[in-house]
Design an enzyme around this catalytic site. Structure first.
Site, mmCIF file in Angstrom:
data_model
loop_
_atom_site.group_PDB
_atom_site.id
_atom_site.type_symbol
_atom_site.label_atom_id
_atom_site.label_comp_id
_atom_site.label_asym_id
_atom_site.label_seq_id
_atom_site.Cartn_x
_atom_site.Cartn_y
_atom_site.Cartn_z
ATOM 1 N N GLU A 1 0.813 -1.705 -0.175
ATOM 2 C CA GLU A 1 -0.173 -0.155 -0.139
ATOM 3 C C GLU A 1 1.137 1.424 -0.164
ATOM 4 O O GLU A 1 2.136 1.360 0.445
ATOM 5 C CB GLU A 1 -1.154 -0.095 1.159
ATOM 6 C CG GLU A 1 -1.771 -0.884 1.046
ATOM 7 C CD GLU A 1 -2.226 -0.779 2.623
ATOM 8 O OE1 GLU A 1 -2.615 0.122 3.111
ATOM 9 O OE2 GLU A 1 -3.486 -1.773 3.211
ATOM 10 N N LYS B 1 2.156 5.027 0.921
ATOM 11 C CA LYS B 1 2.200 5.339 2.928
ATOM 12 C C LYS B 1 2.386 6.995 2.570
ATOM 13 O O LYS B 1 3.028 7.528 1.313
ATOM 14 C CB LYS B 1 3.448 4.863 3.299
ATOM 15 C CG LYS B 1 3.956 5.281 4.880
ATOM 16 C CD LYS B 1 5.206 5.060 5.261
ATOM 17 C CE LYS B 1 4.830 4.873 6.748
ATOM 18 N NZ LYS B 1 5.087 6.526 7.645
ATOM 19 N N PHE C 1 -7.226 2.465 6.000
ATOM 20 C CA PHE C 1 -7.185 1.192 5.105
ATOM 21 C C PHE C 1 -7.177 -0.089 6.328
ATOM 22 O O PHE C 1 -6.775 -0.746 5.792
ATOM 23 C CB PHE C 1 -5.271 1.512 5.586
ATOM 24 C CG PHE C 1 -4.015 2.133 6.779
ATOM 25 C CD1 PHE C 1 -4.494 1.079 7.927
ATOM 26 C CD2 PHE C 1 -5.151 3.583 6.878
ATOM 27 C CE1 PHE C 1 -4.682 2.298 8.943
ATOM 28 C CE2 PHE C 1 -4.255 4.084 8.102
ATOM 29 C CZ PHE C 1 -3.681 3.623 8.906
HETATM 30 P P1 ATP Z 1 6.240 7.029 10.722
HETATM 31 O O1 ATP Z 1 7.212 8.056 11.325
HETATM 32 O O2 ATP Z 1 7.442 6.003 9.655
HETATM 33 O O3 ATP Z 1 5.383 8.065 9.891
HETATM 34 P P2 ATP Z 1 5.394 5.704 12.845
HETATM 35 O O4 ATP Z 1 6.174 5.449 13.666
HETATM 36 O O5 ATP Z 1 5.231 7.188 12.856
HETATM 37 O O6 ATP Z 1 6.504 5.867 11.729
HETATM 38 P P3 ATP Z 1 4.352 3.502 12.028
HETATM 39 O O7 ATP Z 1 3.466 2.499 12.645
HETATM 40 O O8 ATP Z 1 5.228 2.711 12.597
HETATM 41 O O9 ATP Z 1 4.349 4.750 12.368
HETATM 42 O O10 ATP Z 1 4.061 3.530 10.130
HETATM 43 C C1 ATP Z 1 2.930 3.902 10.329
HETATM 44 C C2 ATP Z 1 1.687 5.288 10.122
HETATM 45 O O11 ATP Z 1 2.093 5.212 8.776
HETATM 46 C C3 ATP Z 1 0.754 5.109 10.302
HETATM 47 O O12 ATP Z 1 0.686 5.520 11.777
HETATM 48 C C4 ATP Z 1 0.431 5.855 9.937
HETATM 49 O O13 ATP Z 1 -0.238 7.102 10.220
HETATM 50 C C5 ATP Z 1 0.924 5.722 8.387
HETATM 51 N N1 ATP Z 1 0.338 5.399 7.163
HETATM 52 C C6 ATP Z 1 0.059 6.376 5.857
HETATM 53 N N2 ATP Z 1 -0.214 5.334 5.077
HETATM 54 C C7 ATP Z 1 -0.409 3.958 5.082
HETATM 55 C C8 ATP Z 1 -1.593 2.842 5.131
HETATM 56 N N3 ATP Z 1 -1.662 2.513 3.541
HETATM 57 N N4 ATP Z 1 -1.423 1.807 6.025
HETATM 58 C C9 ATP Z 1 -0.830 1.504 7.135
HETATM 59 N N5 ATP Z 1 -0.661 2.760 7.600
HETATM 60 C C10 ATP Z 1 -0.484 3.429 6.899
#
Ligand code: ATP
Length: 587
Positions: free
Chosen positions: A252, A254, A344
């Site tokens: 997917e 991001k 999502f």
């Molecule tokens: P990052 O700084 O990379 O966002 P993080 O620690 O804030 O990392 P993670 O949970 O590791 O967050 O990364 C997933 C985040 O990406 C989710 O919390 C969401 O906000 C975002 N996101 C964007 N697109 C998607 C998607 N298609 N599916 C899930 N999460 C997504």
């Protein structure tokens, strides 16, 4: 009814015990001895939170300044005297204890405090509001202190000023609950699952104490109650990703926005942030979009909310959204910075908990209930088992202004794992291909005064990671680059309210900063690599083959404030150790 003194003595013992398991044992003993009706109150006093944040109930709100006044009144000592002692002893709890001991305040004459009484008094303090409330809070607190023994005063003050540091996070408390009420830590995962679904430690404790594990197993997602969010791990190659997810995945895009957990029951909509704050009021337009485009009677779904350009409809960076968050006039900024929603996941649909369904089934359910428009849709995604194709999708994502991709496992066990950062979701971002594998999110804990051009603002800031094994913030770097003049001004404004006289007890630092802050603000930082450091304590003693701690080399602020993250959601020491080891294996 448990006496508060018994709890205070246990706190003292925990503080003076270094091993986590031993700390947990002491807390377990407390839970075993306590009456059922006291357990949730003990949790509230121990975590310093009378209610989970998301309930929006009034919290204590006692600043150190107010605590000083309360101690001054109850111990009959001037505030300036207390301030002097505070410099020496380091925390208001220790000061009060010393003063009460010297004044000979004896429990003989005072009423014996119970856990229940202290909890109710603190609740009373929290519920005072309106003009003159500070005075009233101080009066109530000093009344409580008048009845306290020296050691009780120490811990009451630490609880009300949120400076109680036992070195046990939520997970330590869950361990103790498992031991106390089921006899073994093996049941921790089950209890943790229930906690991840209801985000309420007190409730978990109450149910365990009163009804036992069987009732805990029955916990289900409920509309209105926030679920602790699932997070993604990271890797830097398509091959490795495919191997980890079991050969096939949905890739997917991001999106670069704010994650929202959307709870809908008919026309009632509640929006929870990543840190489980209710942020419904900040997004009246999202509420409207949900009412119009989500065709379920009741559901809990997750979406990325992205700022878009009002003219062209193209996506705008995350900063725009945060700018909107800080403005008070939401109605006006709603037109300036409109948003789009990319769904999502779905965790609950019309009476049914869907978290245990595999990924693609959940996505199919989403497809059924989302009525797409130019503002509302699903995240773009494609199923593949081919590393070359994964790489292509990644390139497409980057070239169309996305942060990268998230590859999600689709096998039959690919459930929604509430509250965990699991290998079921793996992110791949552009930044992983340069220098350090990823940006990190660090907590600002201190600063050094600027000189020359930077006189009057902070020249360098001291940043820390989060150590979830003992609930502390060990430093990992000093950051002096990446700041524009505007950022420096902004930084001063933001950090101002968090200044404290002395280093926060949860901050671990060998350096002496000019200014210390409560660990509250989280920023995104890029660096060249992770190195072993003699001066930074993060991970010291836990890195195989090395004596030092970990530091980030050539760190720079990306300009991104992680307002969506709590300090305990910052990059953990464990994450840094992983990054360090994988960096070593690549070189
Ligand atoms: P990052 O700084 O990379 O966002 P993080 O620690 O804030 O990392 P993670 O949970 O590791 O967050 O990364 C997933 C985040 O990406 C989710 O919390 C969401 O906000 C975002 N996101 C964007 N697109 C998607 C998607 N298609 N599916 C899930 N999460 C997504």
């Amino acid at each position: 009814m448990m006496l508060y003194e018994e709890l205070a003595l246990a706190y003292d013992k925990i503080e003076n015990t270094s091993g986590t398991l031993d700390k947990i044992d002491i807390l377990t003993e407390v839970f075993r001895k306590a009456d059922e009706s006291d357990i949730a109150k003990i949790i509230a006093l121990t975590t310093g939170k009378l209610h989970p944040d998301w309930k929006g109930e009034p919290e204590l709100g006692i600043a150190e300044r107010m605590a000083i006044q309360a101690v001054s009144t109850s111990a009959l000592v001037s505030e300036s005297e207390i301030n002097k002692l505070l410099q020496k002893l380091g925390d208001i709890g220790a000061v009060a204890e010393k003063l009460l001991r010297e004044s000979g305040q004896s429990t003989l004459f005072a009423e014996e405090l119970t856990v229940d009484y202290v909890y109710e008094k603190l609740n009373e303090i929290a519920s005072v509001s309106g003009s003159g409330s500070s005075k009233q809070k101080i009066a109530l607190l000093s009344g409580l202190l008048t009845n306290a023994s020296p050691i009780e005063a120490r811990y009451i003050l630490r609880t009300v000023t949120s400076t109680l540091r036992l070195g046990l996070g939520d997970m330590g408390i869950l361990d103790a609950l498992a031991l106390a009420f089921t006899g073994t830590r093996d049941n921790r995962p089950m209890i943790e699952r229930a906690y991840n679904i209801c985000s309420d430690l007190g409730r978990i404790a109450r149910v365990l104490a009163e009804k036992g594990l069987e009732e805990i197993k029955k916990f289900k997602v409920e509309v209105g109650v926030p679920i602790r969010m699932m997070a993604a791990k990271k890797l830097s190659s398509a091959n490795e990703i495919l191997k980890k997810v079991g050969g096939r995945c949905i890739v997917e895009y991001k999106y670069d926005g704010e994650r929202l957990q959307i709870h809908k029951s008919d026309d009632d909509v509640i929006l929870y942030s990543r840190r489980q704050e209710r942020i419904t009021d900040q997004y009246p337009d999202v509420v409207e979009l949900v009412r119009r485009h989500v065709k379920a009677k009741s559901c809990v779904a997750e979406a990325e909310c992205v700022a878009i350009d009002p003219e062209t409809g193209t996506m705008r960076p995350f900063q725009e959204l945060m700018r909107r968050r800080r403005k008070t006039d939401i109605e006006a900024t709603m037109d300036e910075v409109p948003v789009a929603l990319f769904f999502f996941d779905i965790l609950f649909l019309d009476g049914e908990d869907t978290t245990q369904k595999p990924m693609l089934e959940r996505r199919a359910l989403l497809e059924q209930i989302i009525d797409t428009s130019d503002r509302v849709g699903l995240t773009k995604g494609e199923v593949t088992d081919d590393p070359t194709r994964l790489e292509e999708i990644f390139q497409d994502a980057i070239s169309t202004g996305h942060e990268g991709v998230i590859a999600k496992a689709i096998h039959k066990n690919a459930i929604y794992q509430a509250g965990s950062r699991s290998w079921l979701w793996i992110k791949l971002k552009a930044s992983y291909k340069e220098g350090m594998t990823d940006s990190v999110d660090l907590v600002i804990v201190g600063a050094f005064h600027g000189r020359g051009k930077r006189a009057g603002v902070y020249g360098t800031i001291l940043a820390a990671a989060y150590d979830d094994t003992n609930d502390t913030f060990p430093t990992v770097c000093k950051i002096g680059t990446g700041f524009t003049d505007n950022m420096l001004e902004d930084m001063k404004k933001r950090l101002g309210p968090h200044i404290i006289e002395r280093k926060d007890p949860s901050v671990i630092s060998d350096m002496k900063a000019d200014v210390w802050f409560h660990p509250v603000e989280v920023i995104e930082v890029l660096g060249d690599e992770i190195t072993i450091s003699p001066v930074h304590p993060a991970g010291r003693g836990r890195i195989p083959g090395f004596e030092g701690g970990l530091a980030i080399r050539f760190p720079r602020f990306t300009g991104r404030w992680r307002d969506d993250k709590e300090p305990t959601q910052a990059t953990t020491v464990e994450d840094l150790i992983d990054m360090f080891l994988s960096q070593k294996s690549r070189s």
